[in-house]
Design a protein around this motif. Sequence first.
Motif, PDB file in Angstrom:
ATOM      1  N   ALA A  49      -2.670 -15.832  -8.691  1.00 45.11           N
ATOM      2  CA  ALA A  49      -1.779 -16.585  -7.793  1.00 45.11           C
ATOM      3  C   ALA A  49      -1.884 -16.080  -6.360  1.00 45.11           C
ATOM      4  N   ILE A  50      -2.252 -14.821  -6.179  1.00 43.46           N
ATOM      5  CA  ILE A  50      -2.508 -14.298  -4.826  1.00 43.46           C
ATOM      6  C   ILE A  50      -3.858 -13.597  -4.836  1.00 43.46           C
ATOM      7  N   GLU A  51      -4.749 -14.057  -3.968  1.00 42.41           N
ATOM      8  CA  GLU A  51      -6.023 -13.363  -3.790  1.00 42.41           C
ATOM      9  C   GLU A  51      -6.072 -12.803  -2.380  1.00 42.41           C
ATOM     10  N   LEU A  52      -6.307 -11.510  -2.267  1.00 38.07           N
ATOM     11  CA  LEU A  52      -6.459 -10.910  -0.942  1.00 38.07           C
ATOM     12  C   LEU A  52      -7.840 -11.278  -0.398  1.00 38.07           C
ATOM     13  N   ASN A  53      -7.937 -11.414   0.920  1.00 39.60           N
ATOM     14  CA  ASN A  53      -9.252 -11.694   1.510  1.00 39.60           C
ATOM     15  C   ASN A  53     -10.013 -10.415   1.817  1.00 39.60           C
ATOM     16  N   ILE A  54      -9.283  -9.316   1.985  1.00 40.25           N
ATOM     17  CA  ILE A  54      -9.896  -7.983   2.014  1.00 40.25           C
ATOM     18  C   ILE A  54      -9.082  -7.114   1.056  1.00 40.25           C
ATOM     19  N   PRO A  55      -9.725  -6.135   0.404  1.00 36.33           N
ATOM     20  CA  PRO A  55      -9.030  -5.450  -0.703  1.00 36.33           C
ATOM     21  C   PRO A  55      -8.095  -4.331  -0.256  1.00 36.33           C
ATOM     22  N   PHE A  56      -7.341  -4.583   0.828  1.00 39.16           N
ATOM     23  CA  PHE A  56      -6.487  -3.522   1.369  1.00 39.16           C
ATOM     24  C   PHE A  56      -5.025  -3.922   1.387  1.00 39.16           C
ATOM     25  N   VAL A  57      -4.154  -2.992   0.958  1.00 33.54           N
ATOM     26  CA  VAL A  57      -2.715  -3.159   1.175  1.00 33.54           C
ATOM     27  C   VAL A  57      -2.213  -1.890   1.858  1.00 33.54           C
ATOM     28  N   SER A  58      -1.139  -2.029   2.644  1.00 37.83           N
ATOM     29  CA  SER A  58      -0.632  -0.845   3.354  1.00 37.83           C
ATOM     30  C   SER A  58       0.507  -0.204   2.572  1.00 37.83           C
ATOM     31  N   ALA A  59       0.582   1.123   2.683  1.00 36.96           N
ATOM     32  CA  ALA A  59       1.493   1.918   1.856  1.00 36.96           C
ATOM     33  C   ALA A  59       2.958   1.586   2.118  1.00 36.96           C
ATOM     34  N   ILE A  60       3.760   1.745   1.073  1.00 39.09           N
ATOM     35  CA  ILE A  60       5.196   1.450   1.116  1.00 39.09           C
ATOM     36  C   ILE A  60       5.887   2.621   1.800  1.00 39.09           C
ATOM     37  N   MET A  61       5.736   2.711   3.117  1.00 35.09           N
ATOM     38  CA  MET A  61       6.218   3.898   3.823  1.00 35.09           C
ATOM     39  C   MET A  61       6.827   3.530   5.176  1.00 35.09           C
ATOM     40  N   LEU A  99       3.153  -4.176  11.409  1.00 37.90           N
ATOM     41  CA  LEU A  99       1.899  -3.911  10.696  1.00 37.90           C
ATOM     42  C   LEU A  99       1.626  -5.015   9.680  1.00 37.90           C
ATOM     43  N   ALA A 100       2.702  -5.501   9.052  1.00 38.70           N
ATOM     44  CA  ALA A 100       2.538  -6.549   8.030  1.00 38.70           C
ATOM     45  C   ALA A 100       1.903  -7.802   8.638  1.00 38.70           C
ATOM     46  N   ILE A 101       2.335  -8.152   9.839  1.00 40.78           N
ATOM     47  CA  ILE A 101       1.769  -9.339  10.501  1.00 40.78           C
ATOM     48  C   ILE A 101       0.297  -9.090  10.829  1.00 40.78           C
ATOM     49  N   ALA A 102       0.022  -7.923  11.428  1.00 45.90           N
ATOM     50  CA  ALA A 102      -1.355  -7.623  11.834  1.00 45.90           C
ATOM     51  C   ALA A 102      -2.290  -7.592  10.623  1.00 45.90           C
ATOM     52  N   LEU A 103      -1.835  -6.983   9.528  1.00 45.51           N
ATOM     53  CA  LEU A 103      -2.709  -6.842   8.354  1.00 45.51           C
ATOM     54  C   LEU A 103      -2.927  -8.194   7.664  1.00 45.51           C
ATOM     55  N   ALA A 104      -1.852  -8.967   7.519  1.00 43.28           N
ATOM     56  CA  ALA A 104      -2.007 -10.289   6.879  1.00 43.28           C
ATOM     57  C   ALA A 104      -2.909 -11.188   7.738  1.00 43.28           C
ATOM     58  N   ARG A 105      -2.823 -11.049   9.049  1.00 42.86           N
ATOM     59  CA  ARG A 105      -3.684 -11.863   9.916  1.00 42.86           C
ATOM     60  C   ARG A 105      -5.151 -11.494   9.724  1.00 42.86           C
ATOM     61  N   ASN A 106      -5.393 -10.302   9.175  1.00 42.57           N
ATOM     62  CA  ASN A 106      -6.770  -9.871   8.928  1.00 42.57           C
ATOM     63  C   ASN A 106      -7.143  -9.911   7.444  1.00 42.57           C
ATOM     64  N   GLY A 107      -6.303 -10.521   6.626  1.00 41.00           N
ATOM     65  CA  GLY A 107      -6.707 -10.769   5.246  1.00 41.00           C
ATOM     66  C   GLY A 107      -6.133  -9.839   4.193  1.00 41.00           C
ATOM     67  N   GLY A 108      -5.372  -8.804   4.630  1.00 44.46           N
ATOM     68  CA  GLY A 108      -4.765  -7.887   3.665  1.00 44.46           C
ATOM     69  C   GLY A 108      -3.265  -8.139   3.557  1.00 44.46           C
ATOM     70  N   LEU A 109      -2.547  -7.192   2.951  1.00 44.64           N
ATOM     71  CA  LEU A 109      -1.116  -7.399   2.722  1.00 44.64           C
ATOM     72  C   LEU A 109      -0.361  -6.082   2.865  1.00 44.64           C
ATOM     73  N   SER A 110       0.840  -6.169   3.441  1.00 47.14           N
ATOM     74  CA  SER A 110       1.689  -4.969   3.540  1.00 47.14           C
ATOM     75  C   SER A 110       2.830  -5.068   2.557  1.00 47.14           C
ATOM     76  N   PHE A 111       3.247  -3.915   2.054  1.00 47.31           N
ATOM     77  CA  PHE A 111       4.497  -3.834   1.310  1.00 47.31           C
ATOM     78  C   PHE A 111       5.498  -3.148   2.227  1.00 47.31           C
ATOM     79  N   ILE A 112       6.472  -3.923   2.716  1.00 45.07           N
ATOM     80  CA  ILE A 112       7.485  -3.386   3.627  1.00 45.07           C
ATOM     81  C   ILE A 112       8.251  -2.274   2.911  1.00 45.07           C
ATOM     82  N   PHE A 113       8.454  -1.156   3.608  1.00 48.26           N
ATOM     83  CA  PHE A 113       9.060   0.016   2.959  1.00 48.26           C
ATOM     84  C   PHE A 113      10.479  -0.272   2.472  1.00 48.26           C
ATOM     85  N   GLY A 114      10.804   0.334   1.334  1.00 49.62           N
ATOM     86  CA  GLY A 114      12.098   0.084   0.711  1.00 49.62           C
ATOM     87  C   GLY A 114      13.134   1.155   0.994  1.00 49.62           C
ATOM     88  N   SER A 115      12.725   2.252   1.637  1.00 46.81           N
ATOM     89  CA  SER A 115      13.694   3.323   1.900  1.00 46.81           C
ATOM     90  C   SER A 115      14.477   3.020   3.171  1.00 46.81           C
TER      91      SER A 115
END
Length: 499
Positions: free
Chosen positions: A47-59, A67-83
């Motif tokens: 259901a979700i395919e990344l265009n590059i195999p990178f996600v950013s750390a939950i930190m 960072l989430a906007i910049a990374l998604a614009r380049n094909g990856g995905l961020s996990f916004i930190f939960g702390s």
Amino acid sequence: MAIYLDDVSRTFGEYLLIPGLTTKQCIPTNVSLKTPLVKYKKGEKSAIELNIPFVSAIMQSVSDSGLAIALARNGGLSFIFGSQPIESQAEMVRKVKKFKAGFVTSDSNITPEATLADVLALVKRTGHTTMGVTDDGTPNGKLLGLVTSRDYRGEKDPKDRKVKEFMTPFSKLTVGEVGMTLSEANQIIWDHKLNTLPIIDKDQKLAYFVFRKDYDSHKDNPNELLNMTDKKLLVGAGINSRDYKERVPALVEAGVDVLCIDSSDGFSEWQKETLQWIKEEYNGKVLVGAGNVVDQAGFRYLVEAGADFIKVGIGGGSICITREQKGIGRGQATAVIDVAKARDKYFEDTGIYVPICSDGGLVHDYHMVLALAMGADFLMMGRYFARFDESPTKKLMVGNNYVKEYWGEGSNRAHNWQRYDMGGSESLKFEEGVDSYVPYAGKLKDNLDVTIGKIKSTMCSCGATTIPELQKNAKITLVSSTSIVEGGAHDVILKDHNR
Ligand SMILES: NC(=O)C1=CN([C@@H]2O[C@H](COP(=O)(O)OP(=O)(O)OC[C@H]3O[C@@H](n4cnc5c(N)ncnc54)[C@H](O)[C@@H]3O)[C@@H](O)[C@H]2O)C=CC1
Ligand SMILES: O=c1[nH]c(=O)c2[nH+]cn([C@@H]3O[C@H](COP(=O)(O)O)[C@@H](O)[C@H]3O)c2[nH]1
Ligand SMILES: [K+]
């Protein structure tokens, strides 16, 4: 008696890839780095395919909305930190979902009754000379006109002149409508020789500005990770196994695309309960990864509890001291190899492919190719992304070098103590991460282009144009410590010591 594993815990720096046959088709432009993020059935697509195999750390020091906007614009995905508090995390998710390349929410707005003095004060405050004149002075009020620096003479004109007397009124403005594409907006800007195009909704309310000067930086980005229906960027968020009954609904409401339970050790009943609650509550519609694990048993447990992907890695991160503090963990390469076997076995048994993510410890770009070759479907990185302009932390000068701050989620700095509150005893609190600097490296895109270039080039050497091909055909060898020395520059006097 305790169980002893036969294999040694190894990490990426102990391996190399042996080239395969490079065919004439095997050139970097033909390499696809597309990869699945969440589980799928044989014959179907994730259901979700990344265009590059990178996600950013939950930190905290890595993944905010910027960072989430910049990374998604380049094909990856961020996990916004939960702390952080639930509402501020949800707000970060909303910010990513609202982002539209080239469509800017106006930060300079004023009412028609305001004066030239107010205009000058606003210019001073925001640094922007184009302002929307709206009925209530808000960014989304009814658009009544536009003020630019060409509408007044700051020195000569009386400061009490009303905005409505010198603004360009709505009747004389060229405007665009909500829903138009960036290229349509740019065509109007071009045809009418405009500097700014206000975009309004059907009630004449101001939605965005599109600026002529932004055109070059917002040309279509073919790699962008978008929801194909609403064209919004994709974003993930980290959750924990404590407040999920409140946090998950807020994140889902904010439009999050995928969640990940964030823990150093995910092989627990806490994670099972969290997964089961989410799957039941949302009828399986909310996607959620789990982890971290480092062996086949951990993988199987979380997959059977409903996880959509599994994150692998304990104690390998650059800021990690978990292995020293708790004595738990496993060499990252060995962990990935072992969990990849469990994933392949599960696929064979059930026809369901559950992607795995290698999290932590990737230092050199070639480590990334090794992790993929060993079976990782995508990679989570903290240190790598913390170095860029787009990460949330401060850029500082230390000695003669620019650095950025980078701290672990288990460090004192993260104030994440509720996670260690196992029964309320103060004495159980100990740090599992450090507070540090990383060398500043500039813009995310510039660095990513080099990294991706190297990965594609290595894949071509291995004769692979896709990640699954690499996983299937890679030849990997262990290296001795003396051959590692052989791999660097040796027995020469280096001219440039900053290499
Ligand atoms: N990947 C890694 O090697 C490491 C990562 N980290 C990061 O640090 C942060 C904190 O991680 P952890 O300390 O592992 O957080 P955590 O919240 O998962 O675990 C803390 C402790 O709370 C317990 N626990 C979890 N849910 C519970 C519940 N509902 N009720 C009662 N007890 C519960 C756990 O078993 C554990 O003992 C995360 O961001 C994590 O990614 C920290 C250390 C190592
Ligand atoms: O032992 C730890 N103490 C911490 O305070 C901590 N904070 C993050 N992490 C984990 O490290 C990963 C990022 O690793 P890198 O910087 O090597 O990319 C992250 O993705 C996490 O898995 C921690 N591990
Ligand atoms: K455990």
